[in-house]
Write a protein that holds these residues in place. Structure first.
Motif, PDB file in Angstrom:
ATOM      1  N   ASP A  60       0.831  -1.199   0.000  1.00 42.89           N
ATOM      2  CA  ASP A  60       0.000   0.000   0.000  1.00 42.89           C
ATOM      3  C   ASP A  60       0.866   1.250   0.000  1.00 42.89           C
ATOM      4  O   ASP A  60       1.811   1.357   0.781  1.00 42.89           O
ATOM      5  CB  ASP A  60      -0.898   0.031   1.246  1.00 42.89           C
ATOM      6  CG  ASP A  60      -1.857  -1.149   1.293  1.00 42.89           C
ATOM      7  OD1 ASP A  60      -2.494  -1.437   0.263  1.00 42.89           O
ATOM      8  OD2 ASP A  60      -1.956  -1.790   2.352  1.00 42.89           O
ATOM      9  N   PHE A  62       0.550   5.198   0.662  1.00 40.68           N
ATOM     10  CA  PHE A  62      -0.287   6.255   1.222  1.00 40.68           C
ATOM     11  C   PHE A  62       0.422   7.596   1.057  1.00 40.68           C
ATOM     12  O   PHE A  62       1.641   7.653   1.066  1.00 40.68           O
ATOM     13  CB  PHE A  62      -0.517   6.027   2.726  1.00 40.68           C
ATOM     14  CG  PHE A  62      -1.174   4.721   3.050  1.00 40.68           C
ATOM     15  CD1 PHE A  62      -2.552   4.593   3.011  1.00 40.68           C
ATOM     16  CD2 PHE A  62      -0.409   3.613   3.408  1.00 40.68           C
ATOM     17  CE1 PHE A  62      -3.168   3.393   3.317  1.00 40.68           C
ATOM     18  CE2 PHE A  62      -1.010   2.404   3.709  1.00 40.68           C
ATOM     19  CZ  PHE A  62      -2.395   2.285   3.662  1.00 40.68           C
ATOM     20  N   TYR A  63      -0.357   8.676   0.976  1.00 43.26           N
ATOM     21  CA  TYR A  63       0.235  10.003   0.947  1.00 43.26           C
ATOM     22  C   TYR A  63      -0.724  11.024   1.547  1.00 43.26           C
ATOM     23  O   TYR A  63      -1.928  10.804   1.634  1.00 43.26           O
ATOM     24  CB  TYR A  63       0.661  10.415  -0.467  1.00 43.26           C
ATOM     25  CG  TYR A  63      -0.474  10.680  -1.428  1.00 43.26           C
ATOM     26  CD1 TYR A  63      -0.943  11.987  -1.639  1.00 43.26           C
ATOM     27  CD2 TYR A  63      -1.064   9.655  -2.146  1.00 43.26           C
ATOM     28  CE1 TYR A  63      -1.972  12.238  -2.531  1.00 43.26           C
ATOM     29  CE2 TYR A  63      -2.086   9.900  -3.043  1.00 43.26           C
ATOM     30  CZ  TYR A  63      -2.541  11.188  -3.227  1.00 43.26           C
ATOM     31  OH  TYR A  63      -3.555  11.443  -4.107  1.00 43.26           O
ATOM     32  N   LYS A  72      -4.630   9.145   1.780  1.00 45.13           N
ATOM     33  CA  LYS A  72      -4.936   8.919   0.368  1.00 45.13           C
ATOM     34  C   LYS A  72      -4.054   7.778  -0.117  1.00 45.13           C
ATOM     35  O   LYS A  72      -2.930   7.611   0.358  1.00 45.13           O
ATOM     36  CB  LYS A  72      -4.671  10.178  -0.443  1.00 45.13           C
ATOM     37  CG  LYS A  72      -5.547  11.346  -0.050  1.00 45.13           C
ATOM     38  CD  LYS A  72      -5.178  12.578  -0.852  1.00 45.13           C
ATOM     39  CE  LYS A  72      -5.973  13.779  -0.401  1.00 45.13           C
ATOM     40  NZ  LYS A  72      -5.567  14.995  -1.136  1.00 45.13           N
ATOM     41  N   THR A  73      -4.545   7.006  -1.062  1.00 45.58           N
ATOM     42  CA  THR A  73      -3.766   5.861  -1.541  1.00 45.58           C
ATOM     43  C   THR A  73      -3.582   5.913  -3.057  1.00 45.58           C
ATOM     44  O   THR A  73      -4.404   6.467  -3.782  1.00 45.58           O
ATOM     45  CB  THR A  73      -4.438   4.519  -1.183  1.00 45.58           C
ATOM     46  OG1 THR A  73      -5.714   4.466  -1.801  1.00 45.58           O
ATOM     47  CG2 THR A  73      -4.567   4.344   0.312  1.00 45.58           C
TER      48      THR A  73
END
Length: 140
Positions: A60, A62-63, A72-73
């Protein structure tokens, strides 16, 4: 790993990037990849470059604006990962998820950090498809 030692000894800063990987040659299903740090991401609408916190954990990515808001992905499943010279930026790469019409453009501070992220994302993508040989790790 050298990157892990460096991350443990450095004080926390906006330029911190760390990579922790552990894998067994006998059991590839237990690969754990984690990479985190600030990178620049090109925004979807205004196309301006914005500093974002990224966290790659297992398969995953994320950010968000900060470590606390990184929710958010970017879907990595079947994604293409390649270098790009968009906006004439050095050390930029793109992630183009196959099932998502969007292309994500990301820029690192230097070539080493760019390579670390691209390789870790590629390994995470492959780890997300355990046993799927078609997910071999290739960076274009």
């Amino acid at each position: 790993m050298e990157a892990t030692k460096m991350a443990e000894s450095e004080p926390s800063s906006s330029r911190t990037n760390s990579l922790n990987t552990s894998s067994s040659h006998n059991d590839e299903n237990h690969t754990h990849v984690e990479l985190k740090g600030y990178l620049w991401k090109r925004t979807k609408l205004s196309r301006k470059w914005k500093k974002q916190w990224f966290l790659l954990r297992n398969s995953d990515l994320f950010y968000g604006n900060t470590p606390e808001t990184a929710v958010k992905t970017i879907p990595l499943s079947n994604a293409e990962i390649s270098e790009t010279d968009i906006d004439k930026k050095d050390h930029a790469f793109r992630i183009k998820p196959k099932d998502n019409g969007r292309t994500f453009y990301i820029q690192a501070q230097n070539e080493n950090i760019q390579n670390d992220w691209m390789q870790a994302i590629c390994f995470a993508k492959a780890a997300g498809h355990q046993g799927d040989i078609s997910q071999a790790c290739t960076i274009q």
